[in-house]
Scaffold this motif. Structure first.
Motif, PDB file in Angstrom:
ATOM      1  N   MET A 145      -3.910   6.203 -14.684  1.00 60.98           N
ATOM      2  CA  MET A 145      -3.735   7.637 -14.492  1.00 60.98           C
ATOM      3  C   MET A 145      -5.120   8.251 -14.342  1.00 60.98           C
ATOM      4  N   THR A 146      -5.358   8.958 -13.249  1.00 59.01           N
ATOM      5  CA  THR A 146      -6.661   9.574 -13.046  1.00 59.01           C
ATOM      6  C   THR A 146      -6.799  10.752 -13.999  1.00 59.01           C
ATOM      7  N   ARG A 147      -7.853  10.744 -14.794  1.00 61.54           N
ATOM      8  CA  ARG A 147      -8.053  11.801 -15.784  1.00 61.54           C
ATOM      9  C   ARG A 147      -9.113  12.766 -15.254  1.00 61.54           C
ATOM     10  N   THR A 148      -8.681  13.822 -14.574  1.00 61.13           N
ATOM     11  CA  THR A 148      -9.618  14.832 -14.105  1.00 61.13           C
ATOM     12  C   THR A 148      -9.202  16.177 -14.682  1.00 61.13           C
ATOM     13  N   ALA A 149     -10.157  17.103 -14.780  1.00 60.79           N
ATOM     14  CA  ALA A 149      -9.857  18.449 -15.271  1.00 60.79           C
ATOM     15  C   ALA A 149     -10.619  19.450 -14.421  1.00 60.79           C
ATOM     16  N   ASP A 150      -9.986  20.581 -14.138  1.00 64.69           N
ATOM     17  CA  ASP A 150     -10.621  21.656 -13.377  1.00 64.69           C
ATOM     18  C   ASP A 150     -11.069  22.726 -14.367  1.00 64.69           C
ATOM     19  N   HIS A 151     -12.371  22.973 -14.436  1.00 65.71           N
ATOM     20  CA  HIS A 151     -12.918  23.942 -15.391  1.00 65.71           C
ATOM     21  C   HIS A 151     -13.131  25.309 -14.748  1.00 65.71           C
ATOM     22  N   GLY A 152     -12.730  25.438 -13.478  1.00 69.07           N
ATOM     23  CA  GLY A 152     -12.857  26.716 -12.792  1.00 69.07           C
ATOM     24  C   GLY A 152     -14.251  26.928 -12.229  1.00 69.07           C
ATOM     25  N   GLY A 153     -14.330  27.818 -11.260  1.00 69.39           N
ATOM     26  CA  GLY A 153     -15.649  28.166 -10.712  1.00 69.39           C
ATOM     27  C   GLY A 153     -16.350  27.002 -10.041  1.00 69.39           C
ATOM     28  N   GLY A 154     -15.572  26.100  -9.412  1.00 67.69           N
ATOM     29  CA  GLY A 154     -16.199  24.991  -8.697  1.00 67.69           C
ATOM     30  C   GLY A 154     -16.812  23.926  -9.589  1.00 67.69           C
ATOM     31  N   VAL A 155     -16.237  23.734 -10.787  1.00 68.14           N
ATOM     32  CA  VAL A 155     -16.698  22.685 -11.712  1.00 68.14           C
ATOM     33  C   VAL A 155     -15.480  21.890 -12.170  1.00 68.14           C
ATOM     34  N   ARG A 156     -15.514  20.580 -11.962  1.00 67.25           N
ATOM     35  CA  ARG A 156     -14.458  19.696 -12.457  1.00 67.25           C
ATOM     36  C   ARG A 156     -15.091  18.565 -13.256  1.00 67.25           C
ATOM     37  N   SER A 157     -14.271  17.875 -14.040  1.00 66.75           N
ATOM     38  CA  SER A 157     -14.784  16.714 -14.773  1.00 66.75           C
ATOM     39  C   SER A 157     -13.846  15.548 -14.573  1.00 66.75           C
ATOM     40  N   LEU A 158     -14.405  14.344 -14.695  1.00 70.19           N
ATOM     41  CA  LEU A 158     -13.578  13.142 -14.674  1.00 70.19           C
ATOM     42  C   LEU A 158     -14.082  12.184 -15.736  1.00 70.19           C
ATOM     43  N   ARG A 159     -13.156  11.382 -16.238  1.00 72.15           N
ATOM     44  CA  ARG A 159     -13.474  10.469 -17.342  1.00 72.15           C
ATOM     45  C   ARG A 159     -13.835   9.103 -16.785  1.00 72.15           C
ATOM     46  N   VAL A 160     -15.036   8.650 -17.103  1.00 72.11           N
ATOM     47  CA  VAL A 160     -15.477   7.315 -16.683  1.00 72.11           C
ATOM     48  C   VAL A 160     -15.583   6.449 -17.939  1.00 72.11           C
ATOM     49  N   PRO A 161     -14.791   5.366 -18.029  1.00 73.70           N
ATOM     50  CA  PRO A 161     -14.760   4.578 -19.270  1.00 73.70           C
ATOM     51  C   PRO A 161     -16.089   3.880 -19.576  1.00 73.70           C
ATOM     52  N   ILE A 162     -16.358   3.747 -20.873  1.00 78.23           N
ATOM     53  CA  ILE A 162     -17.514   2.982 -21.358  1.00 78.23           C
ATOM     54  C   ILE A 162     -16.948   1.707 -21.959  1.00 78.23           C
ATOM     55  N   PRO A 163     -17.247   0.537 -21.392  1.00 83.58           N
ATOM     56  CA  PRO A 163     -16.633  -0.696 -21.912  1.00 83.58           C
ATOM     57  C   PRO A 163     -16.991  -0.955 -23.379  1.00 83.58           C
TER      58      PRO A 163
END
Length: 344
Positions: A5-23
């Motif tokens: 499942m792609t974990r992205t979030a929209d924080h508004g104002g042209g800023v989004r985040s995505l989760r990149v796993p740390i092994p």
């Protein structure tokens, strides 16, 4: 999509985040931020250099309607591999520039030049001087290959106090040393998209996190002259600077975004003050950094702390000792090796 499942979030104002796993890391993931600019998306940090992490980054960018090939630039908060690891791959895919503070770029340059056996010898000497027992030092005598020893060399410098070259955005670099010598927070000097009170938004990297305290150890600089740097002092000073900014929202590199940065700063200042006071009480008897680390309060008993984490704990004990020495509240016992410290 690899079934994930792609974990992205929209924080508004042209800023989004995505989760990149740390092994194999309890932190779980790095939050990589995608900032829209007039020249294309710019990343704040990139995540760990690992095939699964690259896939997660690629999937997250696709979910944001872009791809690694379209990245205009990469802004790195600090040199650690869970932040800077994938910068080289993004640059290869897109031709993006990679920007970092000069003090952390110097660490990257040294890391790229150091041979693994040099690192093992350095760690062995450092831990022996801190009072580590022989069984802890023994594995360091057989050098093996190390991951993360060829991080990408940045091609742009982040200059504290200056706006970064992000067309159509106002992103200002705030130098916040402590976790690393060149750690920066990035202040987005634009009104909060949801109208939250405060001054813009702050990409805080590892400097200010909602529920955990970043590791503050010695800078691990191979050229470091003992007693010169004071990472904990640097950290406490930079915390106060960020508290005075009073951003409307903090966008950290781990956990989740939060508000009321000044309150979180006060909690962290109090935490370190209490920890320093507690360590002074322990130093009624002379102790080496290793002995002190074994007596400090961690999130589990010392006997349950794994090998690598013990090295981090000792570095943290050393940073607190150095702060106490700088404050004139502790001193090294003359003629001791490993060096023992005592309260003044």
């Amino acid at each position: 999509m690899g079934g994930r499942m792609t974990r992205t979030a929209d924080h508004g104002g042209g800023v989004r985040s995505l989760r990149v796993p740390i092994p194999d890391n309890p932190l779980g993931h790095t939050l990589v931020y995608v900032v829209d600019t007039d020249r294309g998306p710019v990343l704040v940090d990139t995540g760990w250099d690992d095939p699964d992490s690259w896939d997660a980054l690629s999937e997250g960018l696709a979910a944001c309607g872009t791809s690694a090939a379209e990245i205009h630039g990469v802004v790195i908060t600090h040199h650690h591999p869970d932040h800077h690891g994938l910068s080289g791959r993004v640059r290869e895919a897109s031709g993006a520039w990679v920007a970092m503070h000069a003090a952390d770029t110097a660490v990257v340059r040294r890391t790229r030049q150091a041979r693994p056996e040099h690192w093992f010898a350095y760690m062995s000497a450092k831990l022996a001087a801190a009072g580590a027992p022989e069984e802890h030092l023994a594995p360091l005598r057989t050098p093996r290959s190390l991951p993360g020893l060829s991080p990408a060399l940045p091609d742009r410098e982040i200059v504290p106090g200056e706006l970064l070259d992000l067309p159509g955005r106002r992103l200002r670099a705030i130098w916040t040393p402590g976790h690393t010598p060149g750690h920066v927070c990035l202040h987005l000097e634009e009104e909060h998209p949801a109208g939250l009170p405060g001054h813009g938004r702050l990409f805080s990297g590892d400097h200010l996190l909602p529920e955990i305290t970043p590791h503050i150890g010695l800078y691990g600089d191979l050229e470091d002259t003992p007693g010169v740097t004071d990472p904990l002092g640097d950290y406490l000073d930079s915390l106060e600077r960020v508290g005075r900014l009073a951003p409307a929202e903090v966008l950290p590199a781990h956990q989740q975004p939060f508000t009321d940065a000044p309150a979180r700063v006060r909690e962290l200042l109090t935490h370190h003050e209490q920890r320093l006071t507690g360590l002074l009480a322990l130093l009624g008897t002379p102790l080496t950094p290793w002995q002190l680390a074994a007596r400090m309060e961690w999130n589990r008993p010392w006997d349950d702390i794994p090998y690598g984490s013990r090295n981090i704990a000792v570095s943290e004990a050393e940073a607190h000792l150095r702060r106490l020495v700088k404050l004139g509240r502790a001193q090294a016992v003359p003629g001791t090796y490993p060096v023992a410290y005592t309260a003044v």
